[in-house]
Design an enzyme around this catalytic site. Structure first.
Site, short mmCIF file in Angstrom:
data_model
loop_
_atom_site.label_atom_id
_atom_site.label_comp_id
_atom_site.label_asym_id
_atom_site.label_seq_id
_atom_site.Cartn_x
_atom_site.Cartn_y
_atom_site.Cartn_z
N TYR A 151 -2.72 6.21 3.83
CA TYR A 151 -3.26 6.35 5.18
C TYR A 151 -3.44 7.81 5.57
CZ TYR A 151 -1.73 1.59 4.83
OH TYR A 151 -1.53 0.31 4.39
N CYS A 194 -9.78 21.13 18.34
CA CYS A 194 -9.75 21.53 19.74
C CYS A 194 -9.23 20.42 20.64
CB CYS A 194 -11.11 22.05 20.17
SG CYS A 194 -11.34 23.68 19.46
N GLU A 195 -8.02 20.03 20.40
CA GLU A 195 -7.15 19.29 21.30
C GLU A 195 -5.78 19.37 20.63
OE1 GLU A 195 -7.44 14.76 21.04
OE2 GLU A 195 -9.48 15.41 20.66
N GLY A 233 0.86 -1.19 0.00
CA GLY A 233 0.00 0.00 0.00
C GLY A 233 0.88 1.23 0.00
C1 LIG Z 1 -2.34 -2.84 5.57
C2 LIG Z 1 -2.03 -4.09 4.89
C3 LIG Z 1 -1.14 -4.13 3.81
C4 LIG Z 1 -0.37 -2.90 3.33
O1 LIG Z 1 0.67 -2.50 4.17
P1 LIG Z 1 1.62 -1.30 3.72
O2 LIG Z 1 2.57 -1.11 4.85
O3 LIG Z 1 0.79 -0.10 3.45
O4 LIG Z 1 2.31 -1.71 2.47
C5 LIG Z 1 -0.95 -5.33 3.17
N1 LIG Z 1 -1.60 -6.45 3.56
C6 LIG Z 1 -2.47 -6.46 4.59
C7 LIG Z 1 -3.16 -7.72 4.95
C8 LIG Z 1 -2.71 -5.29 5.30
O5 LIG Z 1 -3.56 -5.31 6.32
#
Ligand SMILES: *Cc1c(COP(=O)(O)O)cnc(C)c1O
Length: 410
Positions: free
Chosen positions: A365, A337-338, A270
């Site tokens: 993210y 507001c924190e 990701g």
């Molecule tokens: C979140 C996740 C990913 C991706 O992780 P990254 O660090 O963003 O590459 C891959 N596989 C599973 C099962 C996840 O939960």
């Protein structure tokens, strides 16, 4: 992001102009960067059948999913809603891996009906699955190899305390359940967490998977998960993808020879794919000098970018409005507001009220973890593709906040 003629640009598009057109706060993604990361990953693995399952949760916008599809990516989804987003973006069920954790069995049933590959990470679910489907539906099993990866406990998933995966020490139990229900296990999976620095961690995990794989006769793929680390600031150590690719391709090929069949190698990145493609642009509302520091207060907060507060993540900050200004020290904070500090003691080119600041590494993210906390509206998203800016999500309006509320007479 480049500086051209005293302006910050992405694919030739002036970023400060973008904020005038689309307003702030604004998420901006660079399709060229997504492409180059995707290509770098796929080029690192040689002589193996590689399938990249982009981790949808990192950035879920449909246009981003379509872009990745055009590059040849497939998807890893962690909820049935992500599976549906993937279908909507044009992926076919056989391109989607569904990796749930602690979901209801009815959600797993839905995934079976849709026809995606299902990754199970719990023995009791494996038993329920066997009871209902026997060997009629191929499955993947998520193992916990018990290796500690990554620097941050919240994003490390492969250690002994983790809720994810079935412990490799329970292999005998897994095999009993598989045999009793005649389950059709076609894949093995591990995902040891995020921010893995060291190719060695992957290789150790891989060896554990290879050992375990010998107990399963019908495997078609092994999924090595993700967790590749990207740079957040200059000098950061990152996962050496080329080194990992070369070493893992070799050990995978020799494993396949041993196993007697050429398996597919899957990954589910990701962050690696989208983190660096994203910029988060905000406007400076106030510059406030206190006895301790100078605050730059911006028109956003942890409701839109929670990573600094949640993971102590470092996001580099740049003043786009003053490319040649004298550098000064600021604490950049949000309007929530924190306490919501984006960055402490940052050297920024002198900031005036109204200046546009950019947070880097805002692809993964970032928007996907945004909320309406403080009843703030979620930002718009723009994709810069082939030198042009495309609005890919409209900014929320007040109506969005009350759409699902039901007012009762009190
Ligand atoms: C979140 C996740 C990913 C991706 O992780 P990254 O660090 O963003 O590459 C891959 N596989 C599973 C099962 C996840 O939960």
């Amino acid at each position: 992001m480049l500086v051209e003629n005293n302006k910050y640009t992405v694919q030739g598009v002036d970023l400060v102009n973008l904020t005038e057109e689309f307003g702030t706060p604004l998420y901006v993604y660079d399709s060229d960067k997504i492409r180059s990361q995707f290509d770098r990953l796929t080029n690192a693995f040689k002589g193996v059948k590689l399938r990249v399952k982009y981790a949808t949760k990192s950035l879920t916008n449909l246009s981003i999913l379509k872009l990745l599809k055009s590059f040849g990516s497939e998807l890893d989804c962690v909820s049935i809603q992500e599976v549906k987003l993937g279908l909507k973006a044009g992926f076919s069920p056989d391109q989607i891996l569904y990796t749930p954790n602690c979901v209801s069995f009815s959600e797993i049933r839905q995934a079976v009906e849709i026809g995606v590959m299902i990754n199970l990470d719990n023995i009791s679910i494996l038993e329920q699955f066997g009871h209902e489907y026997h060997g009629s539906v191929p499955i993947c099993i998520r193992l916990n190899p018990h290796i500690m990866a990554g620097g941050n406990k919240k994003i490390s998933t492969g250690h002994a305390d983790s809720k994810f995966g079935i412990s490799i020490y329970q292999l005998a139990h897994i095999l009993r359940v598989v045999k009793t229900y005649n389950l059709n296990v076609v894949g093995l999976h591990m995902h040891t967490g995020s921010d893995i620095l060291d190719a060695e961690v992957f290789l150790r995990g891989a060896d554990i998977l290879f050992d375990t794989a010998r107990s399963f006769e019908n495997l078609e793929f092994i999924d090595f998960g993700s967790g590749f680390k990207v740079a957040y600031k200059e000098g950061d150590i990152t996962t050496d993808i080329e080194e990992l690719g070369a070493k893992l391709s070799e050990s995978f090929k020799s494993f396949c020879k041993d196993y007697g069949r050429e398996l597919e190698m899957w990954f589910e990145p990701g962050k690696y794919i989208v983190s660096e493609s994203g910029l988060f642009l905000v406007k400076t509302n106030v510059v406030k000098t206190t006895p301790a520091t100078v605050f730059a207060g911006v028109d956003s907060g942890m409701n839109h970018l929670i990573r600094p507060m949640m993971y102590d993540a470092y996001h580099e900050i740049v003043n786009l409005s003053n490319p040649n200004g004298t550098s000064r020290v600021y604490t950049v904070v949000g309007y929530i507001c924190e306490t919501d500090t984006f960055g402490l003691d940052r050297k920024l080119n002198e900031v005036k009220e109204g200046d546009i600041l950019a947070f880097k590494n805002a692809g993964a993210y970032a928007f996907s973890m945004a909320s309406n906390y403080n009843s703030r509206l979620r930002p718009a998203e723009v994709l810069i593709h082939k030198g042009k800016a495309h609005l890919i999500r409209k900014r929320e309006v007040f109506e969005d906040l009350i759409r699902n509320q039901v007012e009762v007479d009190i």
